[in-house]
Design an enzyme around this catalytic site. Sequence first.
Site: not given
Length: 436
Positions: A15, A96, A148
């Site tokens: 993205r 991260g 999710e």
Amino acid sequence: MDKVAVILAAGLGTRMKSNLPKVLHPLAGRPMLTHLIDTCASMFTRVVVVSSGDPAVAAAAAPHQIVVQAERTGTASAAKAALPYFGTGLVTIIYGDNPLISSRTFGHLAAALGDQRCRLGILATRPPDPGMFGRVVGEHGLAERIVEFVDATPEERKITLCNVGGFTGAATDMARWLSLIDNRNSKSEFYLTDIVSIARDEGANVGIVEAEWTECLGINSRSELARAERVLQSRLREALLDSGVTMTAPDTVFLAWDTKIETDVVIEPNVVIGPGVTIAAGTRIRAFSYLEGCVVSRGAVIGPYARIRPGSHIGEDAHVGNFVELKATALGNGAKANHLTYLGDSEIGAHTNIGAGTITCNYDGVAKHRTTIGSNVFIGSDVALVAPVSVGDRVIVAAGSVITENIDADSMAIARSRQVVKQGRGMKPRPLKDSV
């Protein structure tokens, strides 16, 4: 007890629409991954999981332990790649692309294991718009599972408490729970979030640490990167204001992660400070100036509209004025370059005045060369100093000169054609032509 932070940095980041790996996109002048690694420095041994196709990420994570995820089959498989480095104490797994989490929050995450006999601590937040976040299902500070968004029911999507992606537990527990995760879901991936339901199936309590939303800005797109930059810049500005720095329009000042500014510095609007800048007390940085990789000494005045490039050192009470650019230049105490000047690869002595329009011609098309100017020198306007060249102390250089040879101390140098005046050759009246 040893503590290990496993930082997952192997994601594609599609993205972001960039050839640069997502975790290397900068915030306040350095990669987001480096922010997270440094936050973990005081608490953890750091292990960074990277993809085999991302040598740049591995280079950014050095010299910390690097682990390669051979195939991108989900966040749980990435975490499992680090199993040999879990040790025997506590393990914290974090994504991260979450660079703004504070060390205090990491401390709360570890402390959660002591509350309500929890064996797993998870990090959660309540974003203004939960959107596509995974939802934390549970109550009374304990999680039952994480679902999710793509797998959530309409009722589950109404939950406002969302998963951030931080998990802490004992190394032996974490290793066992990771081994039990399967990929029976809509994406056929191994979700790290399934660790919650697996721990609960064993009867373990899972404690929820709820963090401020501004700490939990996961970055998956350029707009989210810009949002995180705004938050980080606000933190940096507030820290400077609290330390005794004046900013007349703080929202227009942009800082780097390592900016060092002492008390009683005044920063005017629309100033950009890049990495590697140190500014001493009593300095004024005037509007629309850009500084990077430089040292500004006590009492100096920079700008407006000045550019100070890497390798420059501005002396005490020196002035760098309108549309002046310095690169790898030492400007001595009390020296002035106030107007329309370029000084590159040069050393300027104390109390020297550099006239408007002066330039050091430091590049000959092949190599850079240095210009040295002594103390108490007066350089007239529109002078070109062709490096390598040296000007001694107390020299006067006449305006419009092109200096190609060294000048001894206490001399005057004039290097321009003699003016010639032709009497009677000025403009004379001419008959006007009819317009067509």
